[in-house]
Write an enzyme that holds these catalytic residues in place. Structure first.
Site, PDB file in Angstrom:
ATOM      1  N   GLN A  16       0.833  -1.207   0.000  1.00 39.01           N
ATOM      2  CA  GLN A  16       0.000   0.000   0.000  1.00 39.01           C
ATOM      3  C   GLN A  16       0.865   1.253   0.000  1.00 39.01           C
ATOM      4  OE1 GLN A  16      -3.356  -0.309   2.559  1.00 39.01           O
ATOM      5  NE2 GLN A  16      -4.267   1.573   1.844  1.00 39.01           N
ATOM      6  N   ASP A  17       1.355   1.688   1.172  1.00 44.00           N
ATOM      7  CA  ASP A  17       2.301   2.801   1.153  1.00 44.00           C
ATOM      8  C   ASP A  17       3.509   2.446   2.012  1.00 44.00           C
ATOM      9  OD1 ASP A  17       1.086   3.111   3.644  1.00 44.00           O
ATOM     10  OD2 ASP A  17       0.921   5.288   3.498  1.00 44.00           O
ATOM     11  N   PRO A  18       4.588   3.221   1.924  1.00 44.44           N
ATOM     12  CA  PRO A  18       5.823   2.836   2.616  1.00 44.44           C
ATOM     13  C   PRO A  18       5.667   2.852   4.135  1.00 44.44           C
ATOM     14  CG  PRO A  18       6.252   4.496   0.916  1.00 44.44           C
ATOM     15  CD  PRO A  18       4.767   4.420   1.084  1.00 44.44           C
TER      16      PRO A  18
END
Length: 220
Positions: free
Chosen positions: A61-63
């Site tokens: 999804q995101d870091p």
């Protein structure tokens, strides 16, 4: 970066959404906000896995938004950093799914990327301590275009989509010669709803062998 990715990047860089995105990130850094991963590691996944060599895509999804964690590969952290809970659960599933897999003390998945596993987050930057803070800033459009480009690849690719966010993104893959493996996210909130026991890692290797490709050595 390899020429095929470079071609895609150049196409995106000429578009207004991408220019807004880069201005947003640059202004965040200029305002002394800490943005992860560091500027020179945002596109690590593309540097390590050339387009022509992509065999598997694992969508994140995101870091990670903690210090020294994110380095441009989904689910991966730099050596010396404790594997976060989702990655620890990935290791737990690997131990059950892949004979001989030994749980590593580190969380660096670079060796997967070097074997043709594109470790792709759908959003490529984040502000320190604020999960999803760069969502809706333009990265989703960029990674949609990455997936659409991958869908055009003539060689079969296995797309791994864990959790509703990734599963929705994976619907962009429509070419019949690709495979999409869907399942629950490995986070502690959902791993017991079917991520554990999904057998995706052995399934990937079986598909690769059937395609005439080398299996992935998951040991890191």
């Amino acid at each position: 970066m390899t020429s095929h990715w470079q071609e895609l990047f150049e196409q995106q860089q000429s578009q207004e959404y991408y220019q807004h995105l880069q201005h947003f990130i640059a202004s965040q850094r200029a305002d002394n906000k800490t943005v992860y991963p560091p500027d020179d590691e945002v596109f690590t996944a593309f540097d390590l896995t050339p387009l022509s060599e992509v065999k598997v895509v694992i969508l994140g999804q995101d870091p990670y938004h903690g210090p020294n964690q994110a380095h441009g590969l989904s689910f991966s952290v730099k050596k010396g950093i404790k594997p976060p809970p989702s990655l620890a659960n990935i290791y737990k599933e690997l131990t059950n799914d892949i004979e001989g897999f030994v749980t590593p003390e580190h969380g660096n998945l670079t060796s997967w990327a070097e074997q043709g596993v594109l470790l792709l987050n759908t959003v490529l930057t984040v502000e320190q301590g604020l999960a999803h803070s760069h969502a809706k800033s333009g990265w989703e459009t960029f990674t949609d275009n990455v997936l659409l480009r991958l869908d055009q690849q003539p060689s079969p690719i296995i797309f791994v989509c864990w959790g509703n966010h990734a599963i929705k993104k994976g619907r962009l893959i429509t070419a019949s010669h690709h495979h999409v493996l869907n399942g629950p996210h490995p986070s502690p909130l959902s791993a017991y709803r079917g991520f554990f026991g999904c057998g995706h890692f052995s399934s990937i290797n079986q598909l690769l062998i059937e395609q005439g490709n080398l299996a992935i050595n998951w040991q890191v």
